[in-house]
Design a protein around this motif. Sequence first.
Motif, mmCIF file in Angstrom:
data_model
loop_
_atom_site.group_PDB
_atom_site.id
_atom_site.type_symbol
_atom_site.label_atom_id
_atom_site.label_comp_id
_atom_site.label_asym_id
_atom_site.label_seq_id
_atom_site.Cartn_x
_atom_site.Cartn_y
_atom_site.Cartn_z
ATOM 1 N N HIS A 154 0.880 -1.158 0.000
ATOM 2 C CA HIS A 154 0.000 0.000 0.000
ATOM 3 C C HIS A 154 0.925 1.216 0.000
ATOM 4 N N ILE A 155 0.485 2.287 -0.631
ATOM 5 C CA ILE A 155 1.338 3.469 -0.719
ATOM 6 C C ILE A 155 1.773 3.932 0.673
ATOM 7 N N ASP A 156 3.020 4.381 0.774
ATOM 8 C CA ASP A 156 3.578 4.928 2.017
ATOM 9 C C ASP A 156 4.016 3.868 3.032
ATOM 10 N N SER A 157 3.960 2.595 2.665
ATOM 11 C CA SER A 157 4.391 1.553 3.609
ATOM 12 C C SER A 157 5.902 1.417 3.639
ATOM 13 N N GLY A 158 6.571 2.004 2.628
ATOM 14 C CA GLY A 158 8.028 1.931 2.599
ATOM 15 C C GLY A 158 8.570 1.068 1.482
ATOM 16 N N LYS A 159 7.767 0.830 0.457
ATOM 17 C CA LYS A 159 8.224 -0.003 -0.664
ATOM 18 C C LYS A 159 9.466 0.594 -1.338
ATOM 19 N N THR A 160 9.452 1.903 -1.573
ATOM 20 C CA THR A 160 10.590 2.535 -2.246
ATOM 21 C C THR A 160 11.836 2.463 -1.373
ATOM 22 N N THR A 161 11.681 2.798 -0.093
ATOM 23 C CA THR A 161 12.821 2.756 0.826
ATOM 24 C C THR A 161 13.375 1.325 0.903
ATOM 25 N N LEU A 162 12.485 0.362 1.012
ATOM 26 C CA LEU A 162 12.922 -1.034 1.109
ATOM 27 C C LEU A 162 13.638 -1.465 -0.173
ATOM 28 N N ILE A 166 6.870 -6.767 7.646
ATOM 29 C CA ILE A 166 6.250 -5.692 8.426
ATOM 30 C C ILE A 166 7.316 -4.633 8.664
ATOM 31 N N ASN A 167 7.146 -3.509 7.975
ATOM 32 C CA ASN A 167 8.136 -2.432 7.991
ATOM 33 C C ASN A 167 7.756 -1.373 9.038
ATOM 34 N N LYS A 168 8.626 -0.429 9.246
ATOM 35 C CA LYS A 168 8.401 0.703 10.165
ATOM 36 C C LYS A 168 8.212 0.241 11.611
ATOM 37 N N MET A 169 8.954 -0.788 12.001
ATOM 38 C CA MET A 169 8.870 -1.292 13.373
ATOM 39 C C MET A 169 9.369 -0.267 14.390
ATOM 40 N N ASP A 170 10.050 0.775 13.915
ATOM 41 C CA ASP A 170 10.591 1.811 14.809
ATOM 42 C C ASP A 170 9.568 2.893 15.130
ATOM 43 N N ARG A 171 8.425 2.867 14.458
ATOM 44 C CA ARG A 171 7.486 3.984 14.639
ATOM 45 C C ARG A 171 6.628 3.833 15.887
ATOM 46 N N THR A 172 6.217 4.979 16.421
ATOM 47 C CA THR A 172 5.314 4.978 17.566
ATOM 48 C C THR A 172 4.020 4.291 17.145
ATOM 49 N N GLY A 222 10.978 -5.488 10.420
ATOM 50 C CA GLY A 222 12.173 -4.649 10.319
ATOM 51 C C GLY A 222 11.828 -3.198 10.106
ATOM 52 N N THR A 223 12.853 -2.441 9.823
ATOM 53 C CA THR A 223 12.672 -1.044 9.455
ATOM 54 C C THR A 223 13.657 -0.706 8.344
ATOM 55 N N ALA A 224 13.084 -0.483 7.169
ATOM 56 C CA ALA A 224 13.924 -0.208 5.999
ATOM 57 C C ALA A 224 14.667 1.105 6.208
ATOM 58 N N TYR A 225 13.956 2.069 6.768
ATOM 59 C CA TYR A 225 14.500 3.400 6.953
ATOM 60 C C TYR A 225 15.674 3.393 7.927
ATOM 61 N N LYS A 226 15.558 2.599 8.988
ATOM 62 C CA LYS A 226 16.625 2.537 9.987
ATOM 63 C C LYS A 226 17.561 1.353 9.738
HETATM 64 P P1 GDP Z 1 6.143 3.812 -0.629
HETATM 65 O O1 GDP Z 1 5.092 4.791 -0.956
HETATM 66 O O2 GDP Z 1 5.555 2.502 -0.147
HETATM 67 O O3 GDP Z 1 7.158 3.603 -1.708
HETATM 68 O O4 GDP Z 1 6.891 4.382 0.658
HETATM 69 P P2 GDP Z 1 8.286 5.171 0.816
HETATM 70 O O5 GDP Z 1 9.440 4.243 0.745
HETATM 71 O O6 GDP Z 1 8.269 6.349 -0.056
HETATM 72 O O7 GDP Z 1 8.159 5.619 2.335
HETATM 73 C C1 GDP Z 1 7.127 6.459 2.779
HETATM 74 C C2 GDP Z 1 7.634 7.253 3.975
HETATM 75 O O8 GDP Z 1 7.881 6.383 5.071
HETATM 76 C C3 GDP Z 1 8.930 7.976 3.697
HETATM 77 O O9 GDP Z 1 8.887 9.219 4.349
HETATM 78 C C4 GDP Z 1 9.987 7.067 4.314
HETATM 79 O O10 GDP Z 1 11.128 7.782 4.735
HETATM 80 C C5 GDP Z 1 9.221 6.495 5.498
HETATM 81 N N1 GDP Z 1 9.721 5.162 5.883
HETATM 82 C C6 GDP Z 1 10.002 4.116 5.073
HETATM 83 N N2 GDP Z 1 10.400 3.056 5.792
HETATM 84 C C7 GDP Z 1 10.383 3.448 7.084
HETATM 85 C C8 GDP Z 1 10.697 2.784 8.317
HETATM 86 O O11 GDP Z 1 11.085 1.613 8.375
HETATM 87 N N3 GDP Z 1 10.534 3.528 9.453
HETATM 88 C C9 GDP Z 1 10.097 4.825 9.447
HETATM 89 N N4 GDP Z 1 9.983 5.452 10.594
HETATM 90 N N5 GDP Z 1 9.800 5.465 8.306
HETATM 91 C C10 GDP Z 1 9.934 4.792 7.146
#
Ligand code: GDP
Length: 406
Positions: free
Chosen positions: A15-23, A131-137, A256-260
């Motif tokens: 789903h958009i914003d889940s972190g697909k691009t970052t991952l 399951i991404n963004k495990m670091d988020r509140t 995990g957390t792709a971002y971290k």
């Molecule tokens: P996409 O729309 O699924 O491709 O999502 P993006 O990769 O663009 O990520 C959406 C937002 O979530 C961006 O601001 C990223 O920096 C943030 N983000 C991605 N992965 C993580 C994560 O593991 N932890 C946190 N806190 N933020 C993340």
Amino acid sequence: MENLRNVRNIGISAHIDSGKTTLTERVLYYAGRIHVIKEVRGEGAVMDHMELEKERGITITSAATTVHWGDKKVNIIDTPGHVDFTVEVERSLRVLDGAVLVLCAVAGVQSQSITVDRQMKRYAVPRLAFINKMDRTGANANNVISQLESKLGLTVVPLQIQIGSESNFQGIVDLINRQAVYFDGEKGDTVRREPVPADLVDATERARQGMLEALSLVSDELMELLLEEQEVPLELIHKTIREGTIAQQICPVLIGTAYKNKGVQLLLDAVSEYLPSPLDREIHAKDNNDGMAEVALSPDPELPLAAMAFKLVEEPFGQVTYMRIYQGTLRKGEFYLNARQRKKARISRILRVHADQKEDIDAAGAGDIVAVMGLECATGDTYCAEGTNVSLESIYAAEPVIDLSI
Ligand code: GDP
């Protein structure tokens, strides 16, 4: 020719914003293709790899990008997250052998997660969940796992539990090996394995038992060992996860957390270990010479070519046709029949697209995904070698062999 057992053709869906691009960027980074950490430019400025990623964003999000992980070659195919069932989306899905479904640890299963999962089921694409963004509140892996069961009807098998939560998310317990895994360095490059911390030993044993019980439903051998309270060999655990995933009886879950920069390498390990190779999929086509009778194709490089153009893209280096080869070998300089146009075309240039470079190749065998320059065709067109005339538009994956209703 390469060993097809080591090829993975996968998509990353979310789903958009889940972190697909970052991952995806992290996967490209760890898999070693974006390895230029510092590069001196003309004026002496130093660019780090994140800037390079941005500059090369266009190829990073290519229709297909090849990376290497251990002895595996992973072709990452861009799967559009459209909500609708367009022919374009369906074609991209058809060329996948497996997929990673990315979920946000806070938002859980969202509307597009449901749509892509439905599409994957329709094309019998085995998948792993990350399951991404495990670091988020508010991150809660257990909630997401429950939603994967209730909203998507998946039989999930969590392979990990978390160490620390939210902003204190530190690492992962690998339940299979009973090890704590940490990711050191700014980019999490160094994977450090340690004994499970004392306060997580009980939770680890409970979760591991749960994992084995879930797996016992798809393996009689594993069930017998559990009933006899014997130790289950690691090999059998891996084999059961792999076979259960390929038959789509189970969906392994990683966190995990792709971002971290935590957990992505373990996801790549799981893609290598559990998602299918082209040899694990059955592909059928229609024989245009025989009243459209159905024929099974075999990923044998020695057989006549059958390949499908699944995407046409304007890349920075020109118009390219992305092709998946299902049977035989595609060779530069050869003529092949376009089954729809009923005319032959010459293959003048074949490219393998990496994240930061493209490589000219002379030939590519069954199971592979490559970019071909200079073809005039439509998506969905099939190219065949002399002696064959098939259409792949009818391709579908084999039904799972094992009955799911236990
Ligand atoms: P996409 O729309 O699924 O491709 O999502 P993006 O990769 O663009 O990520 C959406 C937002 O979530 C961006 O601001 C990223 O920096 C943030 N983000 C991605 N992965 C993580 C994560 O593991 N932890 C946190 N806190 N933020 C993340």
